[in-house]
Enzyme design. Structure first.
Site, PDB file in Angstrom:
ATOM      1  N   SER A  31       3.492  65.664 -49.486  1.00 26.54           N
ATOM      2  CA  SER A  31       2.978  64.683 -50.430  1.00 26.54           C
ATOM      3  C   SER A  31       3.213  65.177 -51.846  1.00 26.54           C
ATOM      4  O   SER A  31       3.071  66.380 -52.116  1.00 26.54           O
ATOM      5  CB  SER A  31       1.483  64.461 -50.221  1.00 26.54           C
ATOM      6  OG  SER A  31       0.937  63.679 -51.268  1.00 26.54           O
ATOM      7  N   TYR A  70      -6.548  68.005 -48.665  1.00 25.31           N
ATOM      8  CA  TYR A  70      -5.343  67.292 -48.209  1.00 25.31           C
ATOM      9  C   TYR A  70      -4.093  67.986 -48.730  1.00 25.31           C
ATOM     10  O   TYR A  70      -3.140  68.241 -47.976  1.00 25.31           O
ATOM     11  CB  TYR A  70      -5.397  65.844 -48.696  1.00 25.31           C
ATOM     12  CG  TYR A  70      -4.190  65.023 -48.305  1.00 25.31           C
ATOM     13  CD1 TYR A  70      -3.984  64.636 -46.989  1.00 25.31           C
ATOM     14  CD2 TYR A  70      -3.250  64.631 -49.262  1.00 25.31           C
ATOM     15  CE1 TYR A  70      -2.877  63.873 -46.631  1.00 25.31           C
ATOM     16  CE2 TYR A  70      -2.144  63.883 -48.919  1.00 25.31           C
ATOM     17  CZ  TYR A  70      -1.957  63.494 -47.603  1.00 25.31           C
ATOM     18  OH  TYR A  70      -0.856  62.746 -47.248  1.00 25.31           O
TER      19      TYR A  70
END
Length: 249
Positions: free
Chosen positions: A145, A158
């Site tokens: 990401s 995350y």
């Protein structure tokens, strides 16, 4: 398992998290590129069957198979099912992932453990089977990401899981020396999927959409273009993280 029983000599792509969002768009794009597609899903059989039906309606071949990506026995069975349906696996797109947002100080540790299990252990388990089973000329495509480089507050856990994904990707590429298998990761920026949109108000979404120079959110098909590139013509791209984010970083 929903399937078509016609064995194919086409190249075969296995897509985890393939029933929705970026995973589904990637599965449909690879099918349009000529791959037979195995669509893995965690729990929503209806969405997975709809994804298979969309591929078949467009003239492609697809099967759906349920598996928890962190369960090594289930993932081995997933690869077994792919080999049974289509004769082998050439490309693995590991798009399955979960996200819980909270500042580090407030994050429920059960949420941390859940993200670790799916995003880190899941990537390790899927990549392990891929490394054992992919045919020469294949590709492993993981998902990181762009939030890892953006360092946005609230994404601590995350982003940490995606840092682990990037480490696995870069090292596995080198461990597969001599196999003619590429290993790369795609790192999307803000992309209009349920994973990104859920829990955000319109003001937050508009602010994030305005950040890239292209002044919009990514679309799942934008990311599927990168997956298609890495799965097909990009044989000299290996051990890399491709940040598909519209220039946000």
């Amino acid at each position: 398992m929903t399937e078509q029983h016609t064995t194919s000599t086409r190249r075969v792509a296995l897509v985890t998290g393939g029933s929705r969002g970026i995973g589904r768009e990637s599965a449909e794009r690879l099918a349009s590129d000529g791959f037979a597609v195995v669509i893995n899903y965690a729990g929503n059989k209806t969405e997975a069957e709809a994804a298979v039906a969309a591929v078949v309606a467009a003239g492609g071949q697809a099967v759906a198979h349920q598996a928890d990506v962190a369960d090594e026995a289930a993932v081995a069975a997933l690869f077994d099912a792919a080999e049974e349906a289509f004769g082998g696996v050439d490309v693995v797109v590991h798009a399955a992932g979960i996200m819980s947002l909270s500042p580090l100080v407030d994050l429920d540790l059960d949420a941390l453990d859940g993200m670790y299990r799916t995003n880190v252990r899941g990537t390790f388990v899927v990549d392990q089977q891929a490394a054992r089973r992919l045919r020469g000329g294949g590709a492993i495509i993981n998902f990181s990401s762009s939030v890892l480089a953006l360092a946005i507050p609230g994404y601590t856990a995350y982003a940490a899981t995606k840092g682990a994904v990037e480490a696995m990707t870069l090292i596995l590429a080198r461990e597969l020396r001599g196999r003619d298998i590429t290993v790369n990761a795609v790192a999307p920026g803000p992309t209009a999927t349920a994973l990104f949109l859920d829990g955000k108000d319109e003001e937050t979404i508009a602010r994030m959409a305005a950040q890239p120079p292209l002044e919009r959110l990514g679309a799942p098909e934008d990311i599927a273009e990168v997956v298609s590139f890495l799965a097909g013509p990009a044989r000299w791209v290996n051990g890399q993280v491709l940040r598909a984010n519209g220039g946000i970083i």
